[in-house]
Design a protein around this motif. Structure first.
Motif, PDB file in Angstrom:
ATOM      1  N   ALA B 118       0.836  -1.210   0.000  1.00  0.00           N
ATOM      2  CA  ALA B 118       0.000   0.000   0.000  1.00  0.00           C
ATOM      3  C   ALA B 118       0.871   1.260   0.000  1.00  0.00           C
ATOM      4  CB  ALA B 118      -0.933  -0.013   1.201  1.00  0.00           C
ATOM      5  N   ARG B 119       2.063   1.167   0.601  1.00  0.00           N
ATOM      6  CA  ARG B 119       2.939   2.347   0.671  1.00  0.00           C
ATOM      7  C   ARG B 119       3.557   2.690  -0.678  1.00  0.00           C
ATOM      8  NH1 ARG B 119       5.341   0.832   6.672  1.00  0.00           N
ATOM      9  NH2 ARG B 119       3.283   1.015   7.606  1.00  0.00           N
ATOM     10  N   TYR B 129       8.840   8.907  -9.733  1.00  0.00           N
ATOM     11  CA  TYR B 129       9.069   7.751 -10.607  1.00  0.00           C
ATOM     12  C   TYR B 129       7.768   6.979 -10.770  1.00  0.00           C
ATOM     13  CZ  TYR B 129      11.309   3.528 -12.440  1.00  0.00           C
ATOM     14  OH  TYR B 129      11.682   2.461 -13.227  1.00  0.00           O
ATOM     15  N   PRO B 130       7.275   6.816 -12.024  1.00  0.00           N
ATOM     16  CA  PRO B 130       5.987   6.137 -12.231  1.00  0.00           C
ATOM     17  C   PRO B 130       6.069   4.649 -11.859  1.00  0.00           C
ATOM     18  CG  PRO B 130       6.720   7.270 -14.231  1.00  0.00           C
ATOM     19  CD  PRO B 130       7.884   7.235 -13.304  1.00  0.00           C
ATOM     20  N   LEU B 131       5.174   4.220 -11.001  1.00  0.00           N
ATOM     21  CA  LEU B 131       5.168   2.819 -10.560  1.00  0.00           C
ATOM     22  C   LEU B 131       3.747   2.385 -10.252  1.00  0.00           C
ATOM     23  CD1 LEU B 131       7.074   0.396  -9.733  1.00  0.00           C
ATOM     24  CD2 LEU B 131       6.750   1.192  -7.384  1.00  0.00           C
ATOM     25  N   ARG B 132       3.388   1.240 -10.790  1.00  0.00           N
ATOM     26  CA  ARG B 132       2.092   0.661 -10.452  1.00  0.00           C
ATOM     27  C   ARG B 132       2.339  -0.541  -9.541  1.00  0.00           C
ATOM     28  NH1 ARG B 132      -0.134   1.797 -16.083  1.00  0.00           N
ATOM     29  NH2 ARG B 132      -0.985   3.872 -15.694  1.00  0.00           N
ATOM     30  N   VAL B 133       1.481  -0.727  -8.578  1.00  0.00           N
ATOM     31  CA  VAL B 133       1.642  -1.852  -7.652  1.00  0.00           C
ATOM     32  C   VAL B 133       0.327  -2.619  -7.515  1.00  0.00           C
ATOM     33  CG1 VAL B 133       1.171  -0.371  -5.636  1.00  0.00           C
ATOM     34  CG2 VAL B 133       2.386  -2.544  -5.328  1.00  0.00           C
ATOM     35  N   ILE B 134       0.452  -3.945  -7.575  1.00  0.00           N
ATOM     36  CA  ILE B 134      -0.691  -4.842  -7.403  1.00  0.00           C
ATOM     37  C   ILE B 134      -0.350  -5.839  -6.289  1.00  0.00           C
ATOM     38  CG2 ILE B 134      -2.209  -6.556  -8.499  1.00  0.00           C
ATOM     39  CD1 ILE B 134      -2.506  -3.939  -9.904  1.00  0.00           C
ATOM     40  N   GLY B 135      -1.271  -6.087  -5.413  1.00  0.00           N
ATOM     41  CA  GLY B 135      -1.066  -7.083  -4.363  1.00  0.00           C
ATOM     42  C   GLY B 135      -1.701  -8.418  -4.733  1.00  0.00           C
ATOM     43  N   GLN B 325      -4.093   0.112 -10.429  1.00  0.00           N
ATOM     44  CA  GLN B 325      -3.088   0.612  -9.498  1.00  0.00           C
ATOM     45  C   GLN B 325      -3.584   0.472  -8.061  1.00  0.00           C
ATOM     46  OE1 GLN B 325      -0.328   1.299  -8.492  1.00  0.00           O
ATOM     47  NE2 GLN B 325       0.203   3.468  -8.339  1.00  0.00           N
ATOM     48  N   GLY B 326      -2.704  -0.047  -7.199  1.00  0.00           N
ATOM     49  CA  GLY B 326      -2.994  -0.044  -5.764  1.00  0.00           C
ATOM     50  C   GLY B 326      -4.130  -0.934  -5.325  1.00  0.00           C
ATOM     51  N   VAL B 327      -4.299  -2.066  -6.011  1.00  0.00           N
ATOM     52  CA  VAL B 327      -5.359  -3.004  -5.610  1.00  0.00           C
ATOM     53  C   VAL B 327      -4.793  -4.412  -5.410  1.00  0.00           C
ATOM     54  CG1 VAL B 327      -7.259  -1.754  -6.714  1.00  0.00           C
ATOM     55  CG2 VAL B 327      -5.931  -3.448  -8.030  1.00  0.00           C
ATOM     56  N   MET B 328      -5.548  -5.237  -4.710  1.00  0.00           N
ATOM     57  CA  MET B 328      -5.192  -6.641  -4.495  1.00  0.00           C
ATOM     58  C   MET B 328      -6.155  -7.521  -5.281  1.00  0.00           C
ATOM     59  SD  MET B 328      -4.864  -8.817  -0.899  1.00  0.00           S
ATOM     60  CE  MET B 328      -6.609  -9.215  -0.734  1.00  0.00           C
ATOM     61  N   VAL B 343     -12.217 -13.023  -9.204  1.00  0.00           N
ATOM     62  CA  VAL B 343     -11.150 -12.153  -8.706  1.00  0.00           C
ATOM     63  C   VAL B 343     -11.601 -10.707  -8.888  1.00  0.00           C
ATOM     64  CG1 VAL B 343      -8.705 -11.601  -8.823  1.00  0.00           C
ATOM     65  CG2 VAL B 343      -9.495 -13.894  -9.420  1.00  0.00           C
ATOM     66  N   GLU B 344     -11.555  -9.951  -7.795  1.00  0.00           N
ATOM     67  CA  GLU B 344     -12.023  -8.566  -7.830  1.00  0.00           C
ATOM     68  C   GLU B 344     -10.969  -7.653  -7.212  1.00  0.00           C
ATOM     69  OE1 GLU B 344     -16.859  -8.997  -7.566  1.00  0.00           O
ATOM     70  OE2 GLU B 344     -15.739  -8.300  -5.807  1.00  0.00           O
ATOM     71  N   PRO B 345     -10.871  -6.418  -7.752  1.00  0.00           N
ATOM     72  CA  PRO B 345      -9.878  -5.494  -7.186  1.00  0.00           C
ATOM     73  C   PRO B 345     -10.373  -4.860  -5.884  1.00  0.00           C
ATOM     74  CG  PRO B 345     -11.005  -4.476  -9.051  1.00  0.00           C
ATOM     75  CD  PRO B 345     -11.564  -5.857  -8.930  1.00  0.00           C
ATOM     76  N   VAL B 346      -9.539  -4.916  -4.862  1.00  0.00           N
ATOM     77  CA  VAL B 346      -9.839  -4.269  -3.580  1.00  0.00           C
ATOM     78  C   VAL B 346      -8.634  -3.388  -3.238  1.00  0.00           C
ATOM     79  CG1 VAL B 346     -10.261  -4.631  -1.103  1.00  0.00           C
ATOM     80  CG2 VAL B 346     -11.315  -6.156  -2.800  1.00  0.00           C
ATOM     81  N   PRO B 347      -8.871  -2.119  -2.853  1.00  0.00           N
ATOM     82  CA  PRO B 347      -7.742  -1.208  -2.603  1.00  0.00           C
ATOM     83  C   PRO B 347      -6.804  -1.727  -1.513  1.00  0.00           C
ATOM     84  CG  PRO B 347      -9.815   0.012  -2.721  1.00  0.00           C
ATOM     85  CD  PRO B 347     -10.168  -1.447  -2.719  1.00  0.00           C
TER      86      PRO B 347
END
Lengths: 406, 406
Positions: B118-119, B129-135, B325-328, B343-347
């Motif tokens: 999440a951070r 710096y552009p960065l996308r994160v997925i959990g 971006q920013g989801v699990m 499968v669904e995106p959750v922040p």
């Protein structure tokens, strides 16, 4: 005499393949068209005359008998005295046998149970009632003499080696240093703890240490090897038999008021070792105490074990009918490239109440691992896997068979 | 931006299906023709720039990745501070990512790891710096919020329920009265201990008692139920979570100098319960401490768990590439006769560093078992079995994959 029913009983602690021997006995009796009874709760049930008639079970029930862990007919630790100690108990047994016209007794058990079986050899001499007795080996401890191995041991060994290998991978995944201790059964013998050696795929693989009751525990040497393994691998996996002994020949984890300031020590030798490691190396350990899991894990039974346990049972029926007396269906290994086993008669009197410990040639010189000779002995016994009847929930179907009492 | 490599990492404790998620990630990247790197030892390796290139592995290696327990790329408990706490650590991370032109980060972990993920959401805002994160969810504890279950839990649950069922049969075979205690993982939550309930095929079957951290332990009620089970069944099987708490809200088996006369208490809550039973009922108990076995037992992995863990991984790649971006990759259960999951995106921010305990509707009124609603929740997750690559010795082939460093 062959039209009279045979009597089968299970005795001592269950194994993952004890019911495979029962299946072998029942299928052989059906094939030979012989009536077969079984005692409930082993010798305790026999004394009380609590018998069941196996001929009342369906073929489908008998077919799934070998998929069940435990002892389908029930077991107890009930043992029999000698004739001299308690002739009245033997005369009561005679009454039970005579009431059902039983002249063949098949006793499926470990050291103590085979010892009891041996006392039946002189049954006719003492009571005037003709009785033949055959022993069928069974014990996860693998400590019966006179046989290459005891059914039940290979499956417990396969369980322990599988778990050790899987945990080793888990441990190697972790960046931090770790110590893992797996406590196995084995009060006097190390066969089970030693079986974890099969987990190692390459030299140096887990378990890095194996502690056996046959090899006196040396704390300094142990700690040195733990440190060395942590340095080399970043982790150290230890298998230890519950009966590990100190220099004084007493189990390290038994109740010792002096060492515990009057408080009973709880937990076994795995926990004791974790305490030693904590004090001396300042590290906490993960401790797995496998307890009954290792003897109940039918889902990891060795296919070799299942097949030979079955054969030990069916051979016992054939021998009883063919007039053999006072012997156990022991296994002799034929040393070929692919080992095989033959069932051979060994006198009960030479087996019962003794104990086979691991021989020196199976224990490594530093007392902290096994030799290649032990692995050569062990590996052919592990071959598997065996089919498991998974139910709709994905768990092994373990529904009990409802035997019909006589 | 899609030609730049994605970066995947595993974090926290391993599970039996963590590598199935890794396989899902890698196979999706290969299908989309995207380069994929992975960090060694999770966040610890990322910080140090220790990366591997998954494209150098063969398809055959990737095919057997999901058969391995542990974490093939390595894990650590390394966590990341907030930007405010340590901007220099984030700038160092930026250097690592920039050096390899990485703009997509996939973090596969539990509560703490998803908290770290999440951070990364504000990474661009802080570092430019552009960065996308997925959990990608993972934990045997099943305590991640926002998802129906966490991959890893169903397989650990299937292991525990299988072992409990097998031991129950073993126990029922014995004529003498017996108490068996199985201590499971779960410091704050009872999902794992509760999963042993699936072992019961009929009402009253083992485990007769389930002790959860969510339900305050009441010694009197506990002992009453143990006595009752011994009277009814001749045995009593107890599942207990390691973090079981007393009335004061503290774990019963934690270090308590006052209660142990200055000596550190060794052994867990299972041993503690055995002591209670010994004092109050005068009976010894068998205690199994399952420890890491429950999270490493790939041989008993749930097929549902494996499939969905894989899907969580592959979906994460698709989402990263499609700009999420920013989801699990969380699971939502579709309530049909045969449950299925989407499968669904959750922040990430709504998930990380929280803890899902068992809700009241899953705990029986007497605090000593689970409700039918819990079993309805659990059972569809256990469905199996999954294939295991047995080697010639009858043990699971666990040879490590040798990833190529960049």
């Amino acid at each position: 005499m062959t039209a009279s029913p045979l009597l089968y009983l299970q005795s001592g602690g269950p194994t993952a393949v004890l019911n495979a021997s029962a299946q072998g006995v029942i299928e052989a009796a059906r094939r030979l068209d012989l009536p077969l009874y079984a005692a409930r709760d082993g010798l305790a049930g026999l004394v009380k005359g609590e018998l069941v008639d196996t001929t009342r079970a369906t073929d489908a029930e008998i077919a799934r008998l070998s998929t069940l862990p435990g002892a389908s007919f029930g077991v107890s630790r009930h043992m029999l005295p000698t004739w001299e100690e308690a002739p009245q108990e033997w005369l009561a047994l005679r009454d039970v046998l005579e009431r059902h016209d039983i002249h063949h007794l098949l006793i499926n058990g470990g050291n103590g149970s085979i010892g009891c079986a041996a006392r039946f050899v002189e049954f006719e001499q003492h009571t005037g009632y003709p009785l033949r007795v055959i022993g069928i080996p069974k014990t996860i401890d693998n400590d019966l003499v006179g046989t290459d191995f005891s059914p039940g041991f290979p499956s417990a060994a396969r369980f322990l080696a599988t778990q050790m290998r899987e945990v080793a991978v888990d441990m190697a995944s972790m960046a931090q240093r770790r110590i893992f201790i797996m406590e196995t059964m084995g009060r006097h013998t190390g066969w089970l703890a030693a079986s974890t050696a099969a987990a190692a795929q390459y030299a140096g693989d887990a378990p890095q240490l194996i502690l056996l009751p046959e090899a006196t525990f040396d704390a300094e040497r142990f700690l040195r090897k733990v440190r060395q393994s942590l340095d080399e691998h970043g982790h150290c996996a230890i298998a230890v038999a519950e009966g590990l002994e100190g220099a004084d020949g007493r189990p390290l984890a038994e109740f010792r008021p002096d060492a515990t300031y009057g408080h009973e020590q709880l937990g076994g030798v795995g926990t004791w070792l974790a305490g030693l490691v904590k004090r001396e190396l300042g590290m906490t350990s993960h401790v797995a105490q496998v307890d009954c899991l290792q003897r109940a894990a039918r889902h990891l039974a060795s296919a070799v074990d299942l097949r030979l346990a079955h054969q030990a049972g069916s051979t016992a029926v054939e021998w009883a009918v063919n007039g053999k007396q006072g012997v156990m269906t022991a296994f002799a290994r034929r040393a070929t490239d692919t080992p095989s086993w033959e069932v051979e008669p060994v006198p009960l009197a030479s087996i019962g109440d003794r104990e086979r410990r691991m021989p020196a040639e199976f224990i490594d010189a530093d007392n902290l691992w096994v030799t290649p000779a032990y692995l050569d002995y062990l590996r052919p016994l592990l071959a598997g896997p065996a089919a498991v009847p998974w139910d709709k929930d994905g768990l092994p179907d373990c529904r009990a068979i409802d035997w019909v009492s006589i």
